[in-house]
Design a protein around this motif. Sequence first.
Motif, short mmCIF file in Angstrom:
data_model
loop_
_atom_site.label_atom_id
_atom_site.label_comp_id
_atom_site.label_asym_id
_atom_site.label_seq_id
_atom_site.Cartn_x
_atom_site.Cartn_y
_atom_site.Cartn_z
N ALA A 221 -13.38 69.93 -32.97
CA ALA A 221 -15.27 70.73 -33.77
C ALA A 221 -14.54 72.31 -34.56
O ALA A 221 -13.54 73.58 -34.10
CB ALA A 221 -15.55 71.36 -33.14
N ALA A 235 -21.14 73.18 -30.97
CA ALA A 235 -20.01 72.83 -31.66
C ALA A 235 -18.72 73.19 -30.01
O ALA A 235 -17.86 71.96 -30.04
CB ALA A 235 -19.80 73.81 -32.35
N TYR A 247 -11.77 72.22 -30.47
CA TYR A 247 -12.59 73.65 -30.97
C TYR A 247 -10.76 74.50 -31.55
O TYR A 247 -10.42 75.02 -31.01
CB TYR A 247 -13.19 74.41 -30.47
CG TYR A 247 -13.59 75.35 -30.84
CD1 TYR A 247 -15.45 74.56 -31.15
CD2 TYR A 247 -13.73 76.82 -30.24
CE1 TYR A 247 -16.05 75.78 -31.22
CE2 TYR A 247 -14.52 77.58 -31.25
CZ TYR A 247 -15.63 77.22 -31.64
OH TYR A 247 -16.65 78.07 -32.29
#
Length: 278
Positions: A221, A235, A247
């Motif tokens: 993400a 996300a 992430y």
Amino acid sequence: MLSHRDVSLTDHSAHLVDVDGGPRTPLLLLHGGAVDHRMWQPQLSAFSDRRVIAPDARGHGSTADASGPYRLVDDVARLLDALEIAQVVIAGVSMGGGTAVDVALEYPERCTGLIVTGTGTSEPDFVDPWALDAFETWNLAATEGNAQLWIDTFMRFTYGPHRTRADLDRDVVAHIEMMAQQTISEHVTLDDNGVPTPPIPPTPVTNTWARVRHIIVPTLALNGADDGPDHLSNARRLAQNAPQGQYVEIAGAAHYPNLERPAEYNELVRHFLDTNGI
């Protein structure tokens, strides 16, 4: 070599950009809603070790509107069949990011890696007042046929809640605005009463959040730090629930970090692909 062409699928013809590259798994780039494949200009020639494909989704760019029910995820699978590509790495922004996750859920054998920006799945949750107000105004503009208000509201997502138009590079703003204007002019028609008739929306893939834990491929993400709170939280949720999720945020960018910070975006994508051997 870069080529533009139309590819015949089951019930429509899809326009795409196809860039030759090395032997690694091809990279499929899926654009966001209201824009088209041109949002990927900084990426098209940035991955010479692999083929890069950037199609226009139905009702966007040079791909015609739908005439009946369809799912974007099925369009992707049919496109890969037509191109005789077994597997791809998929990078998608916003609507395209949701479709990328849908491919991993509905056609897991076709996807070896995901890079998702500005969303979690194709069923994002929006609760923040900034996003809710923008969507309400956007829907009002569409209902009233107010093209300028529609574009102005759409552009809010380009800046994010913490910046204004003046904070962005003028060329980036002009590029995104040009695509949005063409989406309206080429894919929205008026009925006899002057009421705008947008393209048929895709049939959604459902129960996506409950199924994210079954995604079997590395998932990144990759988001602009100045994007809306809901876009970022969706996300993060994807990264936290996908078994191989991670992430990352890019400072100084919002909904389109690939356009605002292309060098950093490309390097992070390359690192992700290299680290995971895909």
